[in-house]
Structure formats: structure tokens, C-alpha cells
Enzyme design. Structure first.
Site, PDB file in Angstrom:
ATOM      1  N   ASP A 132      -7.602   3.834  -5.204  1.00  0.00           N
ATOM      2  CA  ASP A 132      -7.275   3.109  -3.986  1.00  0.00           C
ATOM      3  C   ASP A 132      -7.943   1.729  -3.970  1.00  0.00           C
ATOM      4  O   ASP A 132      -9.121   1.613  -4.288  1.00  0.00           O
ATOM      5  CB  ASP A 132      -7.767   3.946  -2.792  1.00  0.00           C
ATOM      6  CG  ASP A 132      -7.467   3.297  -1.468  1.00  0.00           C
ATOM      7  OD1 ASP A 132      -6.290   3.199  -1.123  1.00  0.00           O
ATOM      8  OD2 ASP A 132      -8.416   2.880  -0.771  1.00  0.00           O
ATOM      9  N   GLU A 160      -3.527   1.337  -7.758  1.00  0.00           N
ATOM     10  CA  GLU A 160      -2.907   0.874  -6.514  1.00  0.00           C
ATOM     11  C   GLU A 160      -3.291  -0.584  -6.324  1.00  0.00           C
ATOM     12  O   GLU A 160      -4.157  -0.932  -5.519  1.00  0.00           O
ATOM     13  CB  GLU A 160      -3.361   1.702  -5.313  1.00  0.00           C
ATOM     14  CG  GLU A 160      -2.541   1.441  -4.060  1.00  0.00           C
ATOM     15  CD  GLU A 160      -3.260   0.726  -2.904  1.00  0.00           C
ATOM     16  OE1 GLU A 160      -2.591   0.271  -1.975  1.00  0.00           O
ATOM     17  OE2 GLU A 160      -4.502   0.620  -2.942  1.00  0.00           O
TER      18      GLU A 160
HETATM   19  C1  GLC Z   1      -4.962   1.417   0.370  1.00  0.00           C
HETATM   20  C2  GLC Z   1      -4.295   2.444   1.232  1.00  0.00           C
HETATM   21  C3  GLC Z   1      -4.232   1.934   2.615  1.00  0.00           C
HETATM   22  C4  GLC Z   1      -5.619   1.633   3.103  1.00  0.00           C
HETATM   23  C5  GLC Z   1      -6.366   0.730   2.124  1.00  0.00           C
HETATM   24  C6  GLC Z   1      -7.824   0.737   2.390  1.00  0.00           C
HETATM   25  O1  GLC Z   1      -4.223   0.284   0.247  1.00  0.00           O
HETATM   26  O2  GLC Z   1      -3.034   2.753   0.729  1.00  0.00           O
HETATM   27  O3  GLC Z   1      -3.582   2.844   3.459  1.00  0.00           O
HETATM   28  O4  GLC Z   1      -5.549   0.981   4.330  1.00  0.00           O
HETATM   29  O5  GLC Z   1      -6.241   1.150   0.813  1.00  0.00           O
HETATM   30  O6  GLC Z   1      -8.424   1.934   1.965  1.00  0.00           O
HETATM   31  C1  GLC Z   2      -3.878  -2.515   0.058  1.00  0.00           C
HETATM   32  C2  GLC Z   2      -3.265  -3.859  -0.318  1.00  0.00           C
HETATM   33  C3  GLC Z   2      -2.802  -4.657   0.848  1.00  0.00           C
HETATM   34  C4  GLC Z   2      -2.184  -3.651   1.782  1.00  0.00           C
HETATM   35  C5  GLC Z   2      -3.337  -2.937   2.384  1.00  0.00           C
HETATM   36  C6  GLC Z   2      -3.077  -2.050   3.537  1.00  0.00           C
HETATM   37  O1  GLC Z   2      -5.015  -2.259  -0.670  1.00  0.00           O
HETATM   38  O2  GLC Z   2      -3.918  -4.586  -1.276  1.00  0.00           O
HETATM   39  O3  GLC Z   2      -1.911  -5.638   0.489  1.00  0.00           O
HETATM   40  O4  GLC Z   2      -1.360  -4.250   2.689  1.00  0.00           O
HETATM   41  O5  GLC Z   2      -4.083  -2.281   1.410  1.00  0.00           O
HETATM   42  O6  GLC Z   2      -1.900  -1.353   3.495  1.00  0.00           O
END
Ligand code: GLC
Ligand code: GLC
Length: 642
Positions: free
Chosen positions: A292, A334
Site C-alpha cells: 500500500d 500500488e
Molecule cells: C492506498 C489505499 C487508500 C488509502 C491510502 C493510504 O492508496 O488504497 O485507500 O487511503 O493507501 O493508506
Molecule cells: C494512493 C494514491 C493517491 C490516491 C490515494 C487515495 O496511495 O497514490 O493518488 O488517490 O492513495 O485513494
């Protein structure tokens, strides 16, 4: 004379020797810890320790206690391997190229929304199998602050689950059962930050210096060395990336919400502690960990603190740890960032799998514009990856859609990227005249005007609006768009990932706006409950959900017959028609040509070759020459051997 760090890093032979010396030195301590698994550990360390040592030195050589921490890490690996269940150790012996097969299909869900709890999820295994799912991402299910935990992405304890879902023991049993049933379980490794309720954070807040060092507690001057070059991720919720600690007055680094405290990976104790948590999750049965927010894990003053070279080394170091203590474990990246940066995380030694945010965003772009140039040009540059790795191709997920295409490619096509993103936001939030989409804006930045979009697949593809306006032809088009999107993620190469609920065409749920803990985060519009009644619809082809589900099943059964859609290579082609998207798959001489019409007009295309083709989807024959595609039609053409 002892080699210096620089020499070790430059000369593989010296690194090898140093690793052997270390292995000899630590063997006596590691052997009793690894217990019955010592022979495996010894063999793996003999081959893998040089890689781990190189990474560890690259990250931590400047620390006086670097070797002490390395020793602690090796002890953790030994203990973890000793505790690894037998069935996982058997998987450790097998090749890990499963994600390249044409029958692989992923699903992602929140356990509570999809099935209530772990027991409920067990009950849903037959539905998952019926759908064809054999990879299942269970979204955060760990202990987290209540009521707001960023959808579980603020973890308070990686070894305790949310009590309402069941216990860690039950989760481990569920994952073993999933394995049994041929479904690989995927968990999140939320490693950029912990929640402020994690015991480390609480000790840090009380002033414990060891745990202060786990996070960033910065003076105002220190904060200001970093702050100016950082991007704001949740600007509607809080400006800037720091949160003031009321007790000390110091500034805590919080890239996301104020209750998500970024971990300080410059401290090797943090790496070791998180490596232990990672291996714990692997030993509970996770086949894949979704890394993540991995772009943010390393910070350096003066940079934007995203995608830094040391973030890559850090992930490689976690990967090296996995190769030693849990070899079956794979990582999924991710990185929802610039396409040039996304691909850098993909490697057998880093992340074997990666979300494909570029494909995702540009499929939506092509549906809005009815044009495929940006999609074609962008993928030509950024689709090829290491042959041992796979894209995870998705249309929707629990998050927002960010328009992360490359501005340079847009400019080359005469598209002003800023204006275009504005258009896409307008289009998908239904504000652009003639738009079919019903989405919701997410995190409008008051300064930059930047914004992203939230919404379920069916709502964004036009089902919600067509139903509201009671326009049957619009509904037909909406269904065709869903079919088209599914067809691409199922055939372009990689592991397709469904967001559970989308396979049934579930619509946006606006009830989040009534909930004080959710109302400021519009991503909840696309985090919907999946009820038993809805699942029953899947089998009723006359219902809307049934239609969407059956369409998908038709694509899946076709895909399962075509080996070329698994291991085959992918070439993105110019179709010569601005509304058509075109790519070719090839495996050992077998070819499949996919043609996709992104417009609601009939389109033509000249197939230059000779001979005839079969459309695998409809069984219809096509002769080379000019062929016609109906609105939103998809063709999977294979040459008919003469
Ligand atoms: C990732 C998750 C998102 C969350 C973020 C911070 O992007 O998919 O839902 O807000 O990380 O953990
Ligand atoms: C993710 C992404 C960002 C996204 C967010 C929350 O880590 O990098 O672009 O919108 O978390 O969803």
C-alpha cells in the site's frame, strides 16, 4: 583488511565472501531458532544473503549499529521460518508464475461489505468459484481506529483483526480454506504508516525515544525543509502533510490523514519491525501482499518524497526477506503515480505484480472522448514489463480514479493535459453536457484545482443515469461499455481484477454522506454492500445484474479456452481509425487480434492480411479486407488456418 562498504557494494566477490563470513558467524545462533527448517534456511541464506546484505548496506551502512540490526533481522527470519505452516512451505517449493495463466481472475472486496465477516466469507466461496475468481484481495481487516480509519488503511495492530470480523485465528483458517479451494488470498501490507493508536505510536507520543525514531517528530524548522516540495494527497481533509502533536508541539509526518503516521524507514529498527509483521501475515496464509502507498516510503529533504531510489531499495529489501523466509509470497505494487514511475516498481526482485493505473484511467478516458489515441500512444510506451511479472488490470477499485497519464504524450497529440483532466473530471461527475456518467468528485484541491473521481463501474459507465431517465437505448450502451471494459482487462495481458459488486453492476451508494465518519471521503460512494439477494440476481439473466454478470461470464469462458490470452506477448497496434483500440497477443505462433470500438457509431477497419478470421466471442467469420464493427463492439479475431 576488512572491505569498506563501498568495496562491498561494488565488488560481488567481496560481498559474497562477507556473506559467507556472516553466515558462519551467525549459524550457531540461527540454527536453534530455525528448528526443523534450518537446512532450508541455510541453503537459502547461502544464495540470498548477498542480495539482502547489499540492500541492507545500501540503506543503513551509515548507521553505526547496521550489523547489529542485520543480525536481529536474520534471527527474525529464522523464527518466522520455523513457524511457517507446512502447507505454505510446500507452496514455497513451487514455481510462482501462476499469474500468467489465462484462467487467472482476481477479486477485491472489503470483508464486511461483501460478506459480513470471515465466517460469511467462507459461505461465499461457492459464489467466488462460480464467478471464476482464484485470487482474492481482502481489504484491511486489521484493528484500526473507530469510527474513521481511512477504510481500514490506518492499522493499529497488524496481528489483531477487527473484532466484528472474527479473530486472527479465524482469518488464518479462512485463508487456508481459500488455498484449499484454489483461491489465492491477498492481504494489504500497509507499511508506509501505522495508525496513531498503534502501540509504537502511543509510546512515541509519550516520549519514548526509541519509538519517536519510528516516526517523524519534526521541529518547525525541520518540517519546513521538507514541506515545500510535497504533494497534498487529501487536501479537502487537511492542508499539508504534517500534523502537530499537542503534547510536544512537534510536527508528525502524516502524508494521508492526521491519524496515519508515516514510518521512518531511515531507522533500521523500523525495517526490521515491519519485516516481522510482513512475515507474520505471510505465515497466516497470504499468497500476495499488496504494498500500500509504496511510493511514499522514503523521504529526503528537497524532493517530493515520492518514488525515491531508496524506496525501491527498501522494497527490494522486503522482497529479499520474503525470498528467504516465505518464498511463495509475491508483492503487488500500488503505485498510483506517473506511468514512468509505476513501471519502476515492477521486477522479479521488487514487485512481481502491479496495478495498472494507466490502463484503468485511459480506458475511462477513451469512453469519454470516444477516441483511442491517448490510450494507444501511452500503452505503446508503457505496457511492456519484465516477462516474469504481471500487470493487474482493473477498471474500478475501492479508491478514486486519478488521471495519471503522461503529460508529454498528451502534448504530442495536441492535448492540453490540464484542460483535459478538467474535462474528464467534469465528464465523470456528470457535469459535462451529454455525459453518461454519474460519479462524485474526490478531493478537490482548492489551490491547484486538481480533483479525482469516485463511483462504481455501473454508475460511471452510464447505468445509473439511463435507469433514472428510463432510456432503454442508453441502458444498452451502458451495458456495452461495461462489456467492452471487461473485455479489455480480460484480454490485454495480465491478471484481471474485479472489484466485487461491479460484476453485478451495483450502483453508487450515497448513504455515506449521512455518516459523520464518512461524509468527507467520497470514495465511500463506491464501497457498497453486496447482499445475498443481489448475488441471487447473478443467475437471473433477465435482471440487469444478471445481464451484466452473464456478459462477463461469456467473456471469461471464451478467455479460458484461449491460452494465448495468458502467457502470450502483447503488441499495441495502430488501428488507423481514431475510435478503435487494437492489440495483438501471440504465443508460440498462435495469434489473437483484439479490436475494440470505443464509440457508439459503426466503425470500419482495413485488415491488411489475407485469409479469414473467427471472432472467438461470437463465432462469426470475417474475411480480410474492410471489416465493420457495430457500436461498442469487441472482436477477438484468430486466423482460420487454411
Ligand atoms: C492506498 C489505499 C487508500 C488509502 C491510502 C493510504 O492508496 O488504497 O485507500 O487511503 O493507501 O493508506
Ligand atoms: C494512493 C494514491 C493517491 C490516491 C490515494 C487515495 O496511495 O497514490 O493518488 O488517490 O492513495 O485513494
Amino acid at each position: 583488511m576488512q572491505a569498506t562498504t563501498a568495496q562491498l557494494l561494488e565488488q560481488p566477490v567481496l560481498l559474497q565472501q562477507e556473506s559467507q563470513t556472516l553466515l558462519k558467524r551467525f549459524s550457531q545462533q540461527l540454527k536453534p531458532l530455525a528448528k526443523q527448517r534450518w537446512p532450508e534456511l541455510y541453503t537459502r541464506l547461502s544464495t540470498q544473503l548477498p542480495a539482502l546484505l547489499r540492500l541492507y548496506l545500501s540503506l543503513y551502512a551509515e548507521r553505526y549499529d547496521c550489523y547489529y540490526h542485520l543480525e536481529q533481522l536474520l534471527k527474525s527470519l529464522a523464527k518466522s521460518l520455523a513457524n511457517r505452516p507446512d502447507y505454505l512451505c510446500q507452496l514455497d517449493q513451487q514455481p510462482q508464475d501462476w499469474h500468467k495463466q489465462n484462467n487467472q481472475l482476481g477479486g477485491a472486496c472489503y470483508v464486511d461489505l461483501f460478506a459480513g465477516d470471515f465466517e460469511g466469507l467462507k459461505q461465499r466461496i461457492p459464489y467466488l468459484k462460480q464467478t471464476g475468481i482464484n485470487y482474492l484481495h481482502l481489504m484491511p481487516l486489521f484493528k484500526a481506529p473507530e469510527p474513521n480509519s481511512d477504510g481500514g488503511y490506518a492499522v493499529s495492530d497488524y496481528r489483531t483483526t477487527m473484532p466484528s470480523l472474527g479473530s486472527m485465528q479465524q482469518l488464518a483458517e479462512l485463508m487456508a480454506e481459500l488455498h484449499q479451494q484454489g483461491i489465492r488470498p491477498v492481504l494489504d501490507f500497509v507499511f508506509n504508516h501505522t495508525s496513531d493508536e498503534h502501540s509504537w505510536a502511543q509510546k512515541a507520543q509519550k516520549g519514548d525515544p526509541d519509538y519517536r525514531d519510528f516516526y517523524f517528530f519534526l521541529t518547525e524548522a525541520e518540517r519546513d525543509r521538507y514541506a515545500p516540495s510535497l504533494r497534498e494527497i487529501f487536501p479537502e481533509i487537511r492542508r499539508g502533510c504534517f500534523t502537530q502533536d499537542p503534547a510536544s508541539g512537534l510536527w508528525i509526518w502524516t502524508t494521508f490523514n492526521s491519524f496515519q503516521w508515516d514510518l521512518n524507514y531511515a531507522n533500521p529498527a523500523v525495517f526490521n519491525a515491519m519485516a516481522e509483521e510482513m512475515l507474520f501475515l505471510a505465515n497466516q496464509g497470504a499468497a500476495v501482499l499488496r504494498l500500500d502507498a509504496l511510493a511514499f516510503v522514503w523521504k529526503e529533504a528537497g524532493s517530493n518524497c515520492e518514488n525515491l531510489p531508496k524506496a525501491h531499495l527498501l522494497i527490494q529489501a522486503f522482497n529479499a526477506v520474503a525470498r528467504i523466509a516465505a518464498p511463495a509470497l509475491q508483492f503487488k505494487s500500488e503505485a498510483i503515480v506517473h506511468p514512468d514511475e509505476v513501471v519502476k516498481y515492477i521486477a522479479p526482485t521488487e514487485c512481481q505484480l502491479s496495478y495498472n493505473p494507466l490502463l484503468m484511467a485511459l480506458l475511462w478516458n477513451s469512453l469519454a472522448t470516444r477516441k483511442t489515441r491517448l490510450l494507444t500512444e501511452s500503452l505503446k510506451r508503457r505496457f511492456a514489463i519484465d516477462p516474469h511479472c504481471s500487470w493487474v488490470n482493473y477498471i474500478r477499485c475501492h479508491d478514486d480514479i486519478g488521471w495519471t497519464f503522461d503529460d508529454n504524450v498528451a502534448w504530442q497529440l495536441g492535448i492540453n493535459p490540464e484542460h483535459h483532466r478538467h474535462f474528464l473530471n467534469q465528464f465523470y461527475t456528470g457535469q459535462f453536457p451529454g455525459s453518461f456518467a454519474t460519479g462524485v468528485p474526490f478531493q478537490q484541491n482548492p489551490v491547484t484545482g486538481d480533483c479525482r473521481v469516485a463511483g462504481m463501474l455501473a454508475s460511471l459507465a452510464g447505468v445509473e443515469q439511463a435507469q433514472l431517465q428510463q432510456k432503454p437505448q442508453h441502458l444498452e450502451h451502458a451495458l456495452a461499455r461495461i462489456y467492452l471494459l471487461n473485455s479489455v482487462i480480460l484480454s490485454i495481458g495480465g491478471l484481471p481484477l474485479l472489484y466485487m459488486g461491479d460484476e453485478l453492476g451495483l450502483l453508487n451508494d450515497y448513504s455515506f454522506s449521512q455518516d459523520p465518519a464518512k461524509k468527507d471521503d467520497s470514495r465511500w460512494v463506491n464501497r457498497v454492500k453486496v447482499t445475498e439477494t443481489q448475488l441471487v440476481q447473478a443467475k437471473k439473466p433477465a435482471s440487469l445484474s444478471g445481464k451484466i454478470y452473464q456478459q462477463l461470464q461469456q467473456l471469461l469462458s471464451c478467455r479460458n479456452r484461449l491460452a494465448v490470452l495468458g502467457q502470450g506477448s502483447t503488441e499495441i497496434l495502430d488501428s488507423g481509425n481514431p475510435h478503435l483500440f487494437c492489440y495483438q497477443r501471440e504465443l508460440a505462433g498462435d495469434k489473437l487480434l483484439a479490436l475494440v470500438n470505443f464509440s457508439e457509431q459503426t466503425q470500419h477497419l482495413l485488415l491488411p492480411a489475407t485469409g479469414s478470421y473467427t471472432d472467438e466471442l461470437s463465432g462469426q467469420r470475417y474475411q480480410a479486407g474492410t471489416i465493420q464493427l457495430a457500436p461498442y463492439q469487441v472482436l477477438w479475431l484468430t486466423p482460420v488456418s487454411s
